[in-house]
Design a protein around this motif. Sequence first.
Motif, PDB file in Angstrom:
ATOM      1  N   PHE A 143       0.904  -1.169   0.087  1.00  0.00           N
ATOM      2  CA  PHE A 143      -0.080   0.055  -0.080  1.00  0.00           C
ATOM      3  C   PHE A 143       0.829   1.126   0.078  1.00  0.00           C
ATOM      4  O   PHE A 143       2.140   1.142   0.104  1.00  0.00           O
ATOM      5  N   ASP A 145       1.143   5.026   1.824  1.00  0.00           N
ATOM      6  CA  ASP A 145       0.460   5.894   2.891  1.00  0.00           C
ATOM      7  C   ASP A 145       0.988   7.338   2.535  1.00  0.00           C
ATOM      8  O   ASP A 145       2.373   7.410   2.677  1.00  0.00           O
ATOM      9  N   SER A 146       0.221   8.396   2.624  1.00  0.00           N
ATOM     10  CA  SER A 146       0.494   9.826   2.400  1.00  0.00           C
ATOM     11  C   SER A 146      -0.064  10.612   3.400  1.00  0.00           C
ATOM     12  O   SER A 146      -1.099  10.392   3.957  1.00  0.00           O
ATOM     13  N   PHE A 147       0.982  11.478   3.912  1.00  0.00           N
ATOM     14  CA  PHE A 147       0.602  12.378   5.000  1.00  0.00           C
ATOM     15  C   PHE A 147       1.529  13.494   4.777  1.00  0.00           C
ATOM     16  O   PHE A 147       2.351  13.484   4.294  1.00  0.00           O
ATOM     17  N   HIS A 195       5.347  10.225   1.553  1.00  0.00           N
ATOM     18  CA  HIS A 195       4.695   9.078   0.835  1.00  0.00           C
ATOM     19  C   HIS A 195       5.422   7.713   1.199  1.00  0.00           C
ATOM     20  O   HIS A 195       6.736   7.989   1.254  1.00  0.00           O
ATOM     21  N   PHE A 200       1.160  -3.163   5.427  1.00  0.00           N
ATOM     22  CA  PHE A 200       0.641  -2.330   6.379  1.00  0.00           C
ATOM     23  C   PHE A 200       1.455  -2.265   7.641  1.00  0.00           C
ATOM     24  O   PHE A 200       1.584  -1.004   8.031  1.00  0.00           O
ATOM     25  N   ILE A 203       4.572  -0.259   6.934  1.00  0.00           N
ATOM     26  CA  ILE A 203       4.180   1.377   7.025  1.00  0.00           C
ATOM     27  C   ILE A 203       4.024   1.947   8.339  1.00  0.00           C
ATOM     28  O   ILE A 203       4.457   3.009   8.645  1.00  0.00           O
ATOM     29  N   LYS A 204       3.206   1.272   9.213  1.00  0.00           N
ATOM     30  CA  LYS A 204       3.061   1.968  10.390  1.00  0.00           C
ATOM     31  C   LYS A 204       4.504   2.108  11.150  1.00  0.00           C
ATOM     32  O   LYS A 204       4.308   3.048  11.898  1.00  0.00           O
ATOM     33  N   ARG A 207       6.114   4.899   9.736  1.00  0.00           N
ATOM     34  CA  ARG A 207       5.435   6.231   9.843  1.00  0.00           C
ATOM     35  C   ARG A 207       5.645   6.824  11.410  1.00  0.00           C
ATOM     36  O   ARG A 207       5.668   7.995  11.521  1.00  0.00           O
TER      37      ARG A 207
END
Length: 237
Positions: A143, A145-147, A195, A200, A203-204, A207
């Motif tokens: 996946f 993930d963007s923030f 990004h 999953f 990524i956590k 992040r």
Amino acid sequence: TIGQPHHTINYYKMMDIEQNDEEPQVQFNQDDLDAYNEARPLRFQPISPELMNDGLVEGTSVRIPRHRLTPLKHSWMDIYQPIVEHMKVDIRFNTSISSVELKTNEQTTEIGALQKCSDFVKAFVLGFDVSDSIALLRVEGLFIDSFEIADVRQTLHGDHVSRAIGRIAGKDGKTKFTIENATRTRIVLADRKIHILGSFNNIKIARDSVVSLILGAPPSKVYARLRNVSSRLRDRF
């Protein structure tokens, strides 16, 4: 009992075998045959994409921002070949609206091929290399993930934002590479947007490390946490 039936089937009652010199004659009771058919598990052939979509051609488009037009031009064949040759999806670049258009055809055999190709192109547009983005076509469970930095800490302005970006990247990109290698992810720093590409759980972890750096945690503390995470991931695999 076959396949969890509603009631037990008496197979001795089903078969009334008459012994003779030639071969046994088997007689079936209709009630027991109905019970056997209900107990037998159903098996269906896999449905083809043409039947699932009623034979309709599906299509989608991905807008290309102006600053990614030149990289797209240089990497066009690297993007074109896996989409057309492996995923069997048609692709073209529409110059009038600056977008990449994708469309299925009669040779498309995978139902989720169009969505995978769209994610592949979107990952390249966000700034990931083609060699990293192509994993979205080959590996399941990946996946993006963007923030933004403002999502983590809204009080950062001016030079404080630049310092936060510098803490994430590190000297010569050392901190970013360390997070990527420890968590098996890929990170793109696009001004104030971040990004992350990976699974999953990974990524956590990545992040959380990036958020700690934005909030002002020293890199040494983040490195120590990543060493523990990396050892756990190595033991898991």
